[in-house]
Design an enzyme around this catalytic site. Structure first.
Site, PDB file in Angstrom:
ATOM      1  CG  LEU A  23      54.145  28.472  51.068  1.00  0.00           C
ATOM      2  CD1 LEU A  23      53.442  29.622  50.382  1.00  0.00           C
ATOM      3  CD2 LEU A  23      53.236  27.246  51.104  1.00  0.00           C
ATOM      4  NE  ARG A  27      62.646  25.139  43.996  1.00  0.00           N
ATOM      5  CZ  ARG A  27      62.617  24.771  42.724  1.00  0.00           C
ATOM      6  NH1 ARG A  27      61.465  24.595  42.121  1.00  0.00           N
ATOM      7  NH2 ARG A  27      63.718  24.570  42.057  1.00  0.00           N
ATOM      8  CE  LYS A  47      46.536  46.251  48.186  1.00  0.00           C
ATOM      9  NZ  LYS A  47      46.790  45.381  47.040  1.00  0.00           N
ATOM     10  CB  SER A  51      48.917  49.529  47.277  1.00  0.00           C
ATOM     11  OG  SER A  51      50.073  49.855  46.582  1.00  0.00           O
ATOM     12  CE  LYS A  55      41.928  45.062  46.931  1.00  0.00           C
ATOM     13  NZ  LYS A  55      42.673  43.871  46.557  1.00  0.00           N
ATOM     14  CB  SER A 114      41.766  42.029  32.830  1.00  0.00           C
ATOM     15  OG  SER A 114      42.003  40.977  33.748  1.00  0.00           O
ATOM     16  CD  GLU A 139      44.659  37.679  46.906  1.00  0.00           C
ATOM     17  OE1 GLU A 139      43.460  37.943  46.738  1.00  0.00           O
ATOM     18  OE2 GLU A 139      45.587  38.296  46.322  1.00  0.00           O
ATOM     19  CG  ASN A 148      54.539  35.656  37.753  1.00  0.00           C
ATOM     20  OD1 ASN A 148      53.838  36.355  38.492  1.00  0.00           O
ATOM     21  ND2 ASN A 148      55.857  35.711  37.764  1.00  0.00           N
TER      22      ASN A 148
HETATM   23  P1  0O2 Z   1      48.574  44.317  44.032  1.00  0.00           P
HETATM   24  O1  0O2 Z   1      49.316  44.243  45.291  1.00  0.00           O
HETATM   25  O2  0O2 Z   1      48.811  45.586  43.304  1.00  0.00           O
HETATM   26  O3  0O2 Z   1      48.711  43.095  43.198  1.00  0.00           O
HETATM   27  P2  0O2 Z   1      39.985  43.373  42.974  1.00  0.00           P
HETATM   28  O4  0O2 Z   1      41.131  43.973  43.726  1.00  0.00           O
HETATM   29  O5  0O2 Z   1      38.769  44.194  42.932  1.00  0.00           O
HETATM   30  O6  0O2 Z   1      40.415  42.884  41.584  1.00  0.00           O
HETATM   31  P3  0O2 Z   1      39.610  41.401  45.108  1.00  0.00           P
HETATM   32  O7  0O2 Z   1      38.224  41.027  45.509  1.00  0.00           O
HETATM   33  O8  0O2 Z   1      40.411  42.199  46.066  1.00  0.00           O
HETATM   34  O9  0O2 Z   1      39.520  42.049  43.666  1.00  0.00           O
HETATM   35  O10 0O2 Z   1      40.369  40.071  44.898  1.00  0.00           O
HETATM   36  P4  0O2 Z   1      40.965  39.308  43.683  1.00  0.00           P
HETATM   37  O11 0O2 Z   1      40.514  39.816  42.362  1.00  0.00           O
HETATM   38  O12 0O2 Z   1      40.774  37.865  43.966  1.00  0.00           O
HETATM   39  O13 0O2 Z   1      42.484  39.625  43.898  1.00  0.00           O
HETATM   40  C1  0O2 Z   1      43.035  40.864  43.670  1.00  0.00           C
HETATM   41  C2  0O2 Z   1      44.481  40.667  43.280  1.00  0.00           C
HETATM   42  O14 0O2 Z   1      44.551  39.725  42.203  1.00  0.00           O
HETATM   43  C3  0O2 Z   1      45.070  41.935  42.731  1.00  0.00           C
HETATM   44  O15 0O2 Z   1      45.648  42.642  43.766  1.00  0.00           O
HETATM   45  C4  0O2 Z   1      46.119  41.435  41.761  1.00  0.00           C
HETATM   46  O16 0O2 Z   1      47.285  41.039  42.434  1.00  0.00           O
HETATM   47  C5  0O2 Z   1      45.440  40.217  41.205  1.00  0.00           C
HETATM   48  N1  0O2 Z   1      44.603  40.571  40.054  1.00  0.00           N
HETATM   49  C6  0O2 Z   1      43.264  40.502  39.968  1.00  0.00           C
HETATM   50  N2  0O2 Z   1      42.847  40.880  38.745  1.00  0.00           N
HETATM   51  C7  0O2 Z   1      43.939  41.199  38.032  1.00  0.00           C
HETATM   52  C8  0O2 Z   1      44.146  41.661  36.691  1.00  0.00           C
HETATM   53  O17 0O2 Z   1      43.225  41.867  35.889  1.00  0.00           O
HETATM   54  N3  0O2 Z   1      45.440  41.881  36.320  1.00  0.00           N
HETATM   55  C9  0O2 Z   1      46.483  41.659  37.169  1.00  0.00           C
HETATM   56  N4  0O2 Z   1      47.718  41.899  36.712  1.00  0.00           N
HETATM   57  N5  0O2 Z   1      46.315  41.255  38.451  1.00  0.00           N
HETATM   58  C10 0O2 Z   1      45.062  41.017  38.865  1.00  0.00           C
HETATM   59  P5  0O2 Z   1      45.744  44.225  43.738  1.00  0.00           P
HETATM   60  O18 0O2 Z   1      44.727  44.795  44.633  1.00  0.00           O
HETATM   61  O19 0O2 Z   1      45.813  44.705  42.344  1.00  0.00           O
HETATM   62  O20 0O2 Z   1      47.073  44.414  44.501  1.00  0.00           O
END
Ligand code: 0O2
Ligand code: 0O2
Length: 211
Positions: A23, A27, A47, A51, A55, A114, A139, A148
């Site tokens: 990636l 650039r 990860k 975590s 999760k 959020s 992802e 960001n």
């Molecule tokens: P990390 O490594 O701490 O960032 P869910 O985890 O339930 O929200 P899902 O289905 O796993 O949802 O997938 P989603 O929502 O597409 O992607 C999750 C990741 O997106 C999160 O990872 C965050 O990195 C980011 N994200 C999603 N919602 C928010 C939010 O409200 N605020 C922030 N700051 N980031 C968000 P993790 O699991 O938090 O891991």
């Protein structure tokens, strides 16, 4: 157990390292052609084990099926200057043939409650190992610098408050997300002017380098 995790996570680490090179390479190609790069910078991480366990417990994933159920054990982030760049990056990802897109989640046209905005693309990426090919999920989060900024701060506050924000902080975060949205909209409007300034700057730099 530690050794087991090391073995489990090794292909994820390899995938992140490879994806970052690929990636960042995109650039460089834009920069080499003196074109505006839709990619500002790329980061990646595996990860942390704590975590992953958190999760898995929260979402009821079984540890045996982690590789199919948890899509973000390997995570890559691509930052863009402008919202339009995000869609350009998504197009660039769609035409590649070194991985397969499994799912796309557009939290830009539909932001999360959020206030979170980003475009998520989940890919199945083939890693070559000494035991043969292994396909793993990665992802990719694509977002502007403003998105960001907001997400990074909200994420660190989330840790501090374990996801339970006091009401006033929650409201402020929603307002801050709106401000980030307005900043993106404003920047897109003056994009033409910014690009012109960048082109002049890079021409000046080129002239200086060849002097
Ligand atoms: P990390 O490594 O701490 O960032 P869910 O985890 O339930 O929200 P899902 O289905 O796993 O949802 O997938 P989603 O929502 O597409 O992607 C999750 C990741 O997106 C999160 O990872 C965050 O990195 C980011 N994200 C999603 N919602 C928010 C939010 O409200 N605020 C922030 N700051 N980031 C968000 P993790 O699991 O938090 O891991
Ligand atoms: P550059 O061009 O020198 O900045 P690695 O050592 O390869 O495992 P890496 O890529 O250094 O890991 O670390 P990571 O955490 O994946 O990504 C950090 C990259 O993001 C670094 O680039 C940072 O410079 C860049 N970065 C972080 N924040 C910003 C920012 O706000 N603006 C810009 N433009 N770049 C940022 P590199 O790889 O060191 O390359």
């Amino acid at each position: 157990m530690i050794q087991h995790w090391d073995l489990f996570l090794a292909p994820y680490k390899q995938a992140i390292d490879e994806m970052k090179v690929k990636l960042k390479g995109m650039r460089s190609q834009f920069t080499m052609q003196s074109e505006h790069s839709p990619i500002e910078f790329v980061t990646g991480r595996v990860k942390p084990i704590a975590s992953i366990l958190d999760k898995a417990a929260r979402k009821g994933f079984s540890l045996e099926k982690l590789e199919e159920e948890m899509q973000d054990i390997a995570g890559v982030r691509m930052m863009c200057q402008f919202v339009d760049d995000i869609y350009r990056v998504v197009e660039l990802l769609r035409i590649r043939n070194d991985f397969e897109i499994v799912e796309e989640r557009d939290y830009i046209s539909t932001k999360k409650s959020s206030g979170y905005r980003s475009y998520h693309v989940v890919i199945r990426y083939p890693v070559q190992t000494i035991d043969g090919e292994k396909k793993i999920l990665v992802e990719i989060q694509i977002r502007t610098l403003a998105m960001n900024f907001w997400a990074t701060i909200e994420h660190s506050l989330n840790y501090k408050y374990s996801g339970q924000f006091p009401k006033d902080i929650q409201e402020r975060l929603v307002r801050a997300a709106e401000a980030a949205y307005l900043l993106d909209a404003e920047m897109s409007q003056i994009r033409g002017e910014i690009q012109e300034a960048q082109a002049i700057f890079s021409r000046k730099k080129e002239n200086k380098d060849t002097d």
